[in-house]
Design an enzyme around this catalytic site. Structure first.
Site, PDB file in Angstrom:
ATOM      1  N   GLU A 100       0.821  -1.215   0.000  1.00 37.19           N
ATOM      2  CA  GLU A 100       0.000   0.000   0.000  1.00 37.19           C
ATOM      3  C   GLU A 100       0.855   1.266   0.000  1.00 37.19           C
ATOM      4  O   GLU A 100       0.492   2.273  -0.612  1.00 37.19           O
ATOM      5  CB  GLU A 100      -0.946  -0.015   1.201  1.00 37.19           C
ATOM      6  CG  GLU A 100      -2.036  -1.073   1.055  1.00 37.19           C
ATOM      7  CD  GLU A 100      -2.820  -1.313   2.334  1.00 37.19           C
ATOM      8  OE1 GLU A 100      -4.037  -1.096   2.342  1.00 37.19           O
ATOM      9  OE2 GLU A 100      -2.195  -1.718   3.348  1.00 37.19           O
ATOM     10  N   GLU A 155      -3.787  -9.697   3.610  1.00 39.26           N
ATOM     11  CA  GLU A 155      -4.553  -9.464   4.849  1.00 39.26           C
ATOM     12  C   GLU A 155      -5.672 -10.473   5.059  1.00 39.26           C
ATOM     13  O   GLU A 155      -6.030 -10.782   6.207  1.00 39.26           O
ATOM     14  CB  GLU A 155      -5.134  -8.041   4.850  1.00 39.26           C
ATOM     15  CG  GLU A 155      -4.104  -6.931   4.983  1.00 39.26           C
ATOM     16  CD  GLU A 155      -3.559  -6.459   3.647  1.00 39.26           C
ATOM     17  OE1 GLU A 155      -2.909  -5.408   3.630  1.00 39.26           O
ATOM     18  OE2 GLU A 155      -3.781  -7.144   2.620  1.00 39.26           O
TER      19      GLU A 155
END
Length: 258
Positions: A114, A134
């Site tokens: 990210e 995740e």
């Protein structure tokens, strides 16, 4: 100029500022303190009138994501605070008036991926690995991944990466448009600095305006806010605790959907 905090190192080479994530013992996993140091480093280089381009890289690895041990201790409200901190800093990277290059070495996973997504240009060495794993922790990307990855590689590929948690190599990352260029492992910083120098030689006014207009066209603010809320909601699930415990115990998680 060289400055060094506990977890972030800053080097300045004339018009280029280099931020080095410097916690190799944790593979540069981001905790609250490291995020705050990254915030301070970005602000320092933003205010430095000599600096016209910024490079972000890591010592041995780019960043393996958020610190799992810190995440394990968080309740939903605390997870929201953590996510908002990450969003604030990554939006600062994205909206910085100066161009920012991610020089990715080793792993860029979760929050590390990210962070790279928030940069303007991504250059990776051949050994780099990217992923949003995740889901394996019973979570979703919490620092902008659901929005920025989708806009960069398209809905289909973003769904595949996020829903499967699959890790891809630099060659595939380049093919799907996640990164701009793959270079040899030993020439990563050299090539990143060459790109930064090209950007530094352009009109700062034109670069600032062009970057701002491109970012404005993305209109992701609402989506980012929804991601923060949804990320924190995951922390109320038993699946999240199972995912965290399985990761720390180095076993496959057994999710039950509650």
């Amino acid at each position: 100029m060289n400055t060094e905090n506990k977890s972030i190192k800053i080097e300045k080479k004339e018009e280029i500022g280099v931020i080095i994530l410097n916690m190799p013992e944790t593979m540069n996993a981001l905790n609250t303190g490291m995020l705050q140091e990254l915030d301070d480093s970005m602000t320092q280089l933003e205010k430095d009138e000599q600096v016209r381009a910024v490079i972000i890289t890591g010592n041995k690895n780019f960043c393996t994501g958020a610190n799992i041990k810190e995440l394990k201790e968080k309740h939903p409200a605390e997870a929201e605070v953590f996510s908002r901190l990450g969003h604030k800093i990554f939006s600062q990277v994205e909206n910085m008036e100066k161009p920012v290059i991610a020089a990715v070495n080793g792993y860029a996973l979760g929050a590390g991926c990210e962070l790279a997504l928030a940069c303007d240009i991504r250059i990776a060495c051949k050994n780099a690995k990217f992923g949003q794993p995740e889901v394996n922790l019973g979570l979703i990307p919490g620092f902008g991944g659901t929005q920025r990855l989708t806009r960069l590689v398209g809905i289909g590929r973003a769904k595949e990466m996020i829903l499967t948690g699959r890790i891809i190599d630099a060659k595939e990352a380049e093919y799907i448009g996640l990164i701009n260029k793959v270079v040899g492992d030993e020439e990563l910083i050299e090539k990143a600095e060459e790109m930064a120098q090209v950007l530094a030689e352009k009109s700062p006014i034109a670069v600032r305006i062009a970057k701002g207009l491109i970012n404005k066209n993305q209109e992701i603010k609402k989506g980012l806010e929804m991601e923060i809320v949804s990320f924190s909601e995951c922390f109320a699930s038993n699946d999240h605790m199972e995912g965290i415990n399985a990761f720390l115990e180095k076993r496959k998680p057994r999710f039950k959907g509650d």
